[in-house]
Design an enzyme around this catalytic site. Structure first.
Site, short mmCIF file in Angstrom:
data_model
loop_
_atom_site.label_atom_id
_atom_site.label_comp_id
_atom_site.label_asym_id
_atom_site.label_seq_id
_atom_site.Cartn_x
_atom_site.Cartn_y
_atom_site.Cartn_z
N HIS A 17 0.93 -1.05 -0.12
CA HIS A 17 -0.16 0.13 0.06
C HIS A 17 0.99 1.26 -0.22
O HIS A 17 0.57 1.97 -0.57
CB HIS A 17 -0.90 0.03 1.05
CG HIS A 17 -1.99 -1.12 1.36
ND1 HIS A 17 -2.27 -1.71 2.47
CD2 HIS A 17 -2.49 -1.60 0.59
CE1 HIS A 17 -3.11 -2.76 2.08
NE2 HIS A 17 -3.47 -2.48 1.06
N LYS A 41 -17.73 -6.19 6.82
CA LYS A 41 -16.31 -6.80 7.02
C LYS A 41 -16.14 -6.95 8.85
O LYS A 41 -16.38 -5.76 9.51
CB LYS A 41 -15.23 -6.41 6.40
CG LYS A 41 -15.18 -6.77 4.86
CD LYS A 41 -13.78 -6.43 4.28
CE LYS A 41 -13.83 -6.73 2.90
NZ LYS A 41 -12.70 -6.25 2.22
N ARG A 90 -1.78 -6.19 -8.35
CA ARG A 90 -0.60 -6.87 -7.86
C ARG A 90 -0.55 -7.93 -8.89
O ARG A 90 0.63 -8.39 -9.41
CB ARG A 90 -0.92 -7.63 -6.47
CG ARG A 90 -0.44 -6.98 -5.34
CD ARG A 90 -1.27 -7.46 -4.00
NE ARG A 90 -2.56 -7.28 -4.28
CZ ARG A 90 -3.45 -7.60 -3.38
NH1 ARG A 90 -3.16 -8.15 -2.03
NH2 ARG A 90 -4.68 -7.54 -3.30
N SER A 129 -2.99 -7.98 2.89
CA SER A 129 -3.28 -7.61 4.53
C SER A 129 -3.80 -8.88 5.13
O SER A 129 -3.34 -9.24 6.09
CB SER A 129 -4.47 -6.77 4.49
OG SER A 129 -3.95 -5.55 4.19
P1 ADP Z 1 -9.82 -3.66 -0.53
O1 ADP Z 1 -10.42 -4.53 0.74
O2 ADP Z 1 -10.37 -2.40 -0.86
O3 ADP Z 1 -9.06 -4.53 -1.63
P2 ADP Z 1 -6.89 -3.34 0.59
O4 ADP Z 1 -6.60 -2.68 1.35
O5 ADP Z 1 -6.80 -5.06 0.38
O6 ADP Z 1 -8.49 -2.99 0.24
O7 ADP Z 1 -6.39 -2.83 -0.69
C1 ADP Z 1 -6.44 -1.60 -1.44
C2 ADP Z 1 -5.89 -1.42 -2.78
O8 ADP Z 1 -4.34 -1.68 -2.68
C3 ADP Z 1 -6.35 -2.23 -3.89
O9 ADP Z 1 -6.50 -1.64 -4.80
C4 ADP Z 1 -5.34 -3.57 -3.90
O10 ADP Z 1 -5.19 -4.08 -4.80
C5 ADP Z 1 -4.01 -2.65 -3.74
N1 ADP Z 1 -3.01 -3.56 -2.86
C6 ADP Z 1 -2.93 -4.16 -1.80
N2 ADP Z 1 -1.77 -4.86 -1.54
C7 ADP Z 1 -0.99 -4.50 -2.55
C8 ADP Z 1 0.26 -4.63 -2.86
N3 ADP Z 1 1.05 -5.55 -2.12
N4 ADP Z 1 0.79 -4.06 -3.66
C9 ADP Z 1 0.16 -3.12 -4.62
N5 ADP Z 1 -1.17 -2.92 -4.27
C10 ADP Z 1 -1.62 -3.60 -3.30
#
Ligand code: ADP
Length: 163
Positions: A17, A41, A90, A129
């Site tokens: 992130h 969630k 990703r 996450s």
């Molecule tokens: P959501 O539940 O909305 O998918 P996340 O917090 O999991 O929220 O992810 C938010 C954004 O960050 C999404 O666009 C996701 O693809 C991106 N993201 C999550 N992990 C990574 C990573 N390791 N590298 C790049 N982008 C990421």
């Protein structure tokens, strides 16, 4: 002024992130990181905790703001008068879901809201996450996934000391 926002759960924020935040902040004049308050969630961290983590991690980036929102993304975008959504990609597995979301938001907003995808740096491509939470729940090493102060908070949630 070019403004964008980066919505997500950030439960917890990872280096993946942060990588997207830093890169988006260098492209746009103002970036808002928007923590989604999703009632469906059950998160590990409260919205307030997630906002505070993100604020701490981005305190060296003057054009980054952190806030939370609930409800429809397009309503939030209208309220903020910010119409560019940042999302990270990703792997190909993210693509279908993200494409559907982007098209839904474009449709719902009558073409007002656009999504810009940044591809993750390769070193963070494997990070999520949920895997951070799973590893931490077994007291595994998450030091390569999140900053140290975040790792400490994650371990605390599972009743562990810092590894
Ligand atoms: P959501 O539940 O909305 O998918 P996340 O917090 O999991 O929220 O992810 C938010 C954004 O960050 C999404 O666009 C996701 O693809 C991106 N993201 C999550 N992990 C990574 C990573 N390791 N590298 C790049 N982008 C990421």
């Amino acid at each position: 002024m070019k403004k964008a926002f980066y919505p997500g759960s950030f439960d917890p924020m990872t280096y993946g992130h942060l990588d997207i935040i830093r890169r988006a902040a260098s492209i746009f004049d103002e970036l808002t990181v928007s923590v989604l308050n999703n009632k469906l969630k059950t998160p590990l961290f409260s919205v307030e905790e997630r906002v505070n983590i993100l604020k701490e991690a981005t305190k060296d980036l003057p054009n980054v703001k952190v806030e939370s929102f609930s409800g429809l993304l397009v309503d939030y975008a209208r309220e903020k008068e910010t119409y560019v959504v940042i999302r990270g990609l990703r792997a190909i597995t993210d693509f279908e879901y993200e494409l559907q979301n982007a098209q839904t938001n474009a449709k719902l907003s009558g073409g007002l809201v656009d999504t810009v995808f940044l591809t993750t740096s390769l070193e963070y491509a494997y990070l999520s996450s949920s895997s951070v939470k799973e590893i931490a729940s077994f007291h595994g090493d998450i030091s390569m996934c999140v900053p140290e102060f975040v790792a400490k908070l994650v371990y605390e949630k599972y009743g562990y000391e810092m590894k």
